[in-house]
Structures are given as structure tokens and as C-alpha cells.
Design a protein around this motif. Structure first.
Motif, mmCIF file in Angstrom:
data_model
loop_
_atom_site.group_PDB
_atom_site.id
_atom_site.type_symbol
_atom_site.label_atom_id
_atom_site.label_comp_id
_atom_site.label_asym_id
_atom_site.label_seq_id
_atom_site.Cartn_x
_atom_site.Cartn_y
_atom_site.Cartn_z
ATOM 1 N N LEU A 48 0.824 -1.205 0.000
ATOM 2 C CA LEU A 48 0.000 0.000 0.000
ATOM 3 C C LEU A 48 0.858 1.255 0.000
ATOM 4 O O LEU A 48 0.548 2.230 -0.686
ATOM 5 N N LEU A 49 1.941 1.253 0.752
ATOM 6 C CA LEU A 49 2.793 2.428 0.865
ATOM 7 C C LEU A 49 3.810 2.549 -0.261
ATOM 8 O O LEU A 49 4.113 3.649 -0.707
ATOM 9 N N LEU A 50 4.366 1.418 -0.698
ATOM 10 C CA LEU A 50 5.440 1.438 -1.685
ATOM 11 C C LEU A 50 4.972 1.264 -3.118
ATOM 12 O O LEU A 50 5.685 1.605 -4.053
ATOM 13 N N GLY A 51 3.820 0.662 -3.312
ATOM 14 C CA GLY A 51 3.377 0.320 -4.652
ATOM 15 C C GLY A 51 3.892 -1.060 -5.026
ATOM 16 O O GLY A 51 4.423 -1.787 -4.189
ATOM 17 N N ASP A 52 3.733 -1.422 -6.265
ATOM 18 C CA ASP A 52 4.157 -2.740 -6.734
ATOM 19 C C ASP A 52 5.664 -2.791 -6.939
ATOM 20 O O ASP A 52 6.278 -1.834 -7.404
ATOM 21 N N PHE A 53 6.242 -3.928 -6.625
ATOM 22 C CA PHE A 53 7.658 -4.177 -6.831
ATOM 23 C C PHE A 53 7.977 -4.090 -8.319
ATOM 24 O O PHE A 53 7.231 -4.607 -9.151
ATOM 25 N N VAL A 54 9.084 -3.437 -8.666
ATOM 26 C CA VAL A 54 9.559 -3.391 -10.041
ATOM 27 C C VAL A 54 10.873 -4.156 -10.149
ATOM 28 O O VAL A 54 10.985 -5.097 -10.918
ATOM 29 N N GLU A 55 11.884 -3.752 -9.346
ATOM 30 C CA GLU A 55 13.178 -4.432 -9.390
ATOM 31 C C GLU A 55 14.029 -4.067 -8.182
ATOM 32 O O GLU A 55 13.752 -3.095 -7.483
ATOM 33 N N VAL A 56 15.084 -4.831 -7.996
ATOM 34 C CA VAL A 56 16.141 -4.513 -7.042
ATOM 35 C C VAL A 56 17.404 -4.387 -7.879
ATOM 36 O O VAL A 56 17.721 -5.260 -8.679
ATOM 37 N N ARG A 57 18.124 -3.277 -7.723
ATOM 38 C CA ARG A 57 19.322 -3.066 -8.530
ATOM 39 C C ARG A 57 20.450 -2.512 -7.662
ATOM 40 O O ARG A 57 20.242 -2.165 -6.506
ATOM 41 N N ASP A 58 21.626 -2.424 -8.261
ATOM 42 C CA ASP A 58 22.817 -1.914 -7.561
ATOM 43 C C ASP A 58 23.052 -2.663 -6.251
ATOM 44 O O ASP A 58 23.291 -2.057 -5.207
ATOM 45 N N ILE A 59 22.995 -3.971 -6.320
ATOM 46 C CA ILE A 59 23.122 -4.812 -5.129
ATOM 47 C C ILE A 59 24.592 -4.978 -4.754
ATOM 48 O O ILE A 59 25.418 -5.299 -5.611
ATOM 49 N N ASP A 60 24.888 -4.753 -3.482
ATOM 50 C CA ASP A 60 26.246 -4.911 -2.969
ATOM 51 C C ASP A 60 26.218 -5.721 -1.679
ATOM 52 O O ASP A 60 25.288 -5.578 -0.876
ATOM 53 N N GLU A 61 27.250 -6.522 -1.494
ATOM 54 C CA GLU A 61 27.432 -7.185 -0.212
ATOM 55 C C GLU A 61 28.286 -6.263 0.647
ATOM 56 O O GLU A 61 29.435 -5.990 0.318
ATOM 57 N N GLU A 62 27.724 -5.771 1.732
ATOM 58 C CA GLU A 62 28.417 -4.838 2.622
ATOM 59 C C GLU A 62 29.320 -5.576 3.607
ATOM 60 O O GLU A 62 30.372 -5.063 3.983
ATOM 61 N N ALA A 63 28.891 -6.763 4.045
ATOM 62 C CA ALA A 63 29.669 -7.521 5.026
ATOM 63 C C ALA A 63 29.248 -8.979 4.987
ATOM 64 O O ALA A 63 28.132 -9.310 4.588
ATOM 65 N N TYR A 64 30.173 -9.833 5.401
ATOM 66 C CA TYR A 64 29.868 -11.258 5.550
ATOM 67 C C TYR A 64 30.632 -11.779 6.755
ATOM 68 O O TYR A 64 31.853 -11.637 6.824
ATOM 69 N N ASN A 65 29.912 -12.337 7.707
ATOM 70 C CA ASN A 65 30.517 -12.917 8.892
ATOM 71 C C ASN A 65 30.593 -14.419 8.676
ATOM 72 O O ASN A 65 29.557 -15.099 8.666
ATOM 73 N N ARG A 66 31.796 -14.947 8.496
ATOM 74 C CA ARG A 66 31.966 -16.375 8.216
ATOM 75 C C ARG A 66 31.597 -17.254 9.397
ATOM 76 O O ARG A 66 31.096 -18.356 9.222
#
Length: 105
Positions: A48-66
Motif C-alpha cells: 500500500l505504501l510502496l506500490g508494486d515491486f519493479v526491481e532490485v538493482r545496484d546490489i552490494d554485499e556490505e559484510a559477511y561474517n563467516r
């Protein structure tokens, strides 16, 4: 601005479980992660607030804890009403069964 209101209200602080076949935690840009983000955006108050999903872009992994196997990711969420920066985490719910948890923070 809209995303800040949503996060403050806890609308996107939801989690979804997905069963996968892989023994490794899905990457930030995996099709499973993107599908879960789409599901979260397209449900209830978020839609209701955001509208319909279109895409996710510019994806980055900021951190990974092994040790704890948690990925922290950032991306741009594009919907029919807005484009917002988001962060999300991916972690195991049950590694033996291949189930992981995605939460938009």
C-alpha cells in the motif's frame, strides 16, 4: 523519505523462510534473495505504501561474517511509487534443511 517512515513503523522488518538446495548461504544478488524481497514488498501495508515491486538493482554485499554465516547487503529498491536505498540481511534458519531467513532492516 518514504522508506524511513516504513522502517520506523516496522512495516518492512519482516522475515521469510525459503527452502533451498544449496549448502552455501545465498548471495545478496541471488534469484532467491530477489524473490523474497519482491514477496515482502508486495504484501500488506508495504504494498500500500510502496506500490508494486519493479526491481532490485545496484546490489552490494556490505559484510559477511563467516563464523555466524550472515550476509549484510545494500541495494536500490524500485517500486511503482518510489526508488529507495535498502539494507537487508541473509542468515541461516536451518542450514541442515537449507532454510534461510531474509530480513529487510
Amino acid at each position: 523519505m518514504l522508506m524511513k517512515k516504513l522502517i520506523g513503523a516496522g512495516v518492512l522488518s519482516m522475515a521469510v523462510l525459503l527452502s533451498g538446495c544449496s549448502a552455501s548461504l545465498p548471495s545478496c544478488s541471488s534469484s532467491d534473495a530477489k524473490q523474497l524481497i519482491k514477496q515482502l514488498v508486495n504484501q500488506g501495508n508495504a504494498k500500500l505504501l510502496l506500490g508494486d515491486f519493479v526491481e532490485v538493482r545496484d546490489i552490494d554485499e556490505e559484510a559477511y561474517n563467516r563464523d555466524s554465516e550472515i550476509r549484510v547487503c545494500s541495494a536500490m529498491l524500485v517500486t511503482t511509487k518510489t526508488t529507495e536505498a535498502i539494507s537487508y540481511s541473509i542468515k541461516w534458519q536451518n542450514k541442515d534443511n537449507g532454510m534461510f531467513y531474509l530480513e529487510i532492516n
